[in-house]
Design an enzyme around this catalytic site. Structure first.
Site, PDB file in Angstrom:
ATOM      1  N   ASP A 231       0.844  -1.196   0.000  1.00  0.00           N
ATOM      2  CA  ASP A 231       0.000   0.000   0.000  1.00  0.00           C
ATOM      3  C   ASP A 231       0.879   1.244   0.000  1.00  0.00           C
ATOM      4  OD1 ASP A 231      -2.571  -1.437   0.392  1.00  0.00           O
ATOM      5  OD2 ASP A 231      -1.668  -1.942   2.324  1.00  0.00           O
TER       6      ASP A 231
ATOM      7  N   ASP B   8       0.473   4.966   1.412  1.00  0.00           N
ATOM      8  CA  ASP B   8      -0.308   5.923   2.184  1.00  0.00           C
ATOM      9  C   ASP B   8       0.333   7.301   2.081  1.00  0.00           C
ATOM     10  OD1 ASP B   8      -1.965   3.856   2.930  1.00  0.00           O
ATOM     11  OD2 ASP B   8      -0.898   3.470   4.805  1.00  0.00           O
TER      12      ASP B   8
ATOM     13  N   ASP C 176       3.626   5.479  15.520  1.00  0.00           N
ATOM     14  CA  ASP C 176       3.869   4.480  16.556  1.00  0.00           C
ATOM     15  C   ASP C 176       5.343   4.132  16.702  1.00  0.00           C
ATOM     16  OD1 ASP C 176       3.945   3.256  14.076  1.00  0.00           O
ATOM     17  OD2 ASP C 176       2.288   1.872  14.482  1.00  0.00           O
TER      18      ASP C 176
END
Length: 442
Positions: A54, A56, A136
């Site tokens: 993916d 992003d 994170d």
């Protein structure tokens, strides 16, 4: 959080490695006056020489501004508002730079937390520096700038990536309480990327593992797919056990596996190894097969308990066990019906595959889930020698021509007639009841 910037000639990322649709979004945002970066895992994987699944994007544009720029977009998410740009089946996720949730700038920026410290709603926007602090792990605080093709790394992320170290940004206990899913993400990144979890990052995990019980079961279903169906399922499972994260996700399976020294533990490891190999060979895998393996131990255990304690026959006990185990499991990890129905089919086929006489085998070959049930039987046979003859018979039956299949059926019928253990091919024919004659009227 001082950034480290790699200019175009200092890194190996090329625009040819980035999807055309992601580039379209980046260019349009940039030309419209907004900051636009490829962010997180996409940048991390490209720097590691991997092809991202993916792409992003992070931007200074708000979700509403993104929607105005792209007619093929939709806004999603409650906890944090996102824009999804749709190009057929390809979805490019665009997120506005996140700010600190304790700093609310206007009425549109809303943030709330639970009593445990979990973020419930987090629509607070900020700068790229603030966004990086909200990431994170340091290896995800990486940004590819479409304006000058540089890579911007925060929180020592570039150095941690080079040293193959997984480091949580901020205080680990606070960050895990904000979002307990970060604990299983740590395990996933460690197993997938071969990163070592730092001592401070792993220290609170075992004590905070029960917080996963506060996460919606539907979200944990999506997370477990990423955990176990990414090609590194076996190593991920072992780390989940190591850090005490397996039991909150699969309490039924954890109960029968204990510390892992039994056949159910070996069976699950065998299933995960098989799944990893199929993914490595680009073969199709289904979550249903893996969930069937995860919960097979609890189903067999509960079946025996219902038979011994409740006096039920095997078939009724088995049906009751399936319902109970699945009913309990969906409270932790919600398995959608499209998968749970296949799980039931795989389990039910284990009994039907023992019925080999007459036309039953021929009909069973036409069952839409026959192959999954057969593969499940092969896995069971690798640990249970008593099933080897049955598994070999079904292998031969599938490969045989029509004449040989008839012979295999007759052989199976003769064997069971001799040793017992199978139902008769046909039920005994019942004689029709005779109607009583009517008495003739006088």
């Amino acid at each position: 959080m001082q950034p480290v910037i790699l200019t175009r000639d200092q890194h190996g990322i090329s625009r040819q490695q980035i999807s055309d649709n992601a580039l379209k979004v980046l260019y349009r945002l940039n030309k419209s006056g907004f900051e636009a970066y490829l962010v997180g895992g996409g940048v991390r994987d490209l720097l590691l020489g991997r092809q991202p699944k993916d792409f992003d994007i992070a931007t200074s544009a708000t979700p509403e501004q993104v929607k105005q720029l792209f007619s093929n977009s939709r806004l999603v998410g409650r906890r944090f508002r996102l824009a999804h740009i749709l190009f057929g089946r390809d979805v490019i996720e665009v997120a506005t730079f996140r700010g600190h949730h304790h700093e609310v700038n206007n009425n549109k920026n809303i943030s709330s937390q639970s009593s445990e410290g979990m973020l419930l709603r987090d629509n607070v926007y900020g700068t790229i520096e603030e966004d990086a602090e909200r990431r994170d792990f340091s290896v995800n605080a990486l940004y590819y700038n479409i304006a000058d093709f540089s890579v911007v790394g925060f929180a020592n992320g570039l150095k941690d990536l080079e040293d193959r170290r997984l480091e949580l940004i901020g205080d680990p206990e606070t960050r895990y309480r904000e979002d307990p899913v970060r604990m299983i993400r740590a395990v996933r990144f460690s197993a997938k990327l071969g990163l070592t979890i730092s001592a401070r990052t792993e220290a609170p995990i075992r004590d905070l593992a029960p917080l996963l019980g506060d996460i919606p079961a539907a979200r944990l279903f999506e997370e477990t797919l990423k955990l176990l169906l990414a090609g590194y399922g076996l190593e991920t499972y072992r780390q989940l056990q190591q850090y005490g994260l397996f039991a909150p996700l699969f309490p039924e399976a954890a109960e029968v596996m204990g510390q892992g020294d039994n056949d159910y533990h070996k069976f699950l490891e065998l299933a995960l190894t098989n799944t990893d190999e199929r993914i490595a060979q680009d073969l199709r895998v289904t979550p249903a097969f893996l969930y069937a393996a995860l919960l097979w131990g609890p189903v067999e255990t509960r079946t025996q308990q219902f038979m011994h304690e409740g006096g039920l026959n095997y078939y009724d006990a088995f049906l009751l066990a399936m319902d109970e185990v699945l009913g309990r499991q969906v409270k932790s990890v919600a398995i959608p019906r499209r998968f749970s129905s296949v799980v039931r089919d795989i389990w039910m086929l284990q009994d039907r595959l023992t019925k080999r006489s007459g036309k039953r085998p021929h009909r069973l070959l036409e069952h839409p889930k026959f192959r999954a049930g057969y593969d499940f039987l092969l896995l069971r046979a690798e640990l249970d020698p008593r099933l080897k003859e049955l598994a070999d018979w079904w292998t031969d039956f599938q490969l045989a021509n029509p004449v040989d299949r008839q012979q295999l059926s007759r052989t199976a019928q003769a064997r069971h007639n001799q040793f017992g253990g199978e139902e008769p091919t046909k039920a005994p024919r019942k004689r029709p009841r005779r109607r009583p004659r009517k008495k003739k009227e006088a």
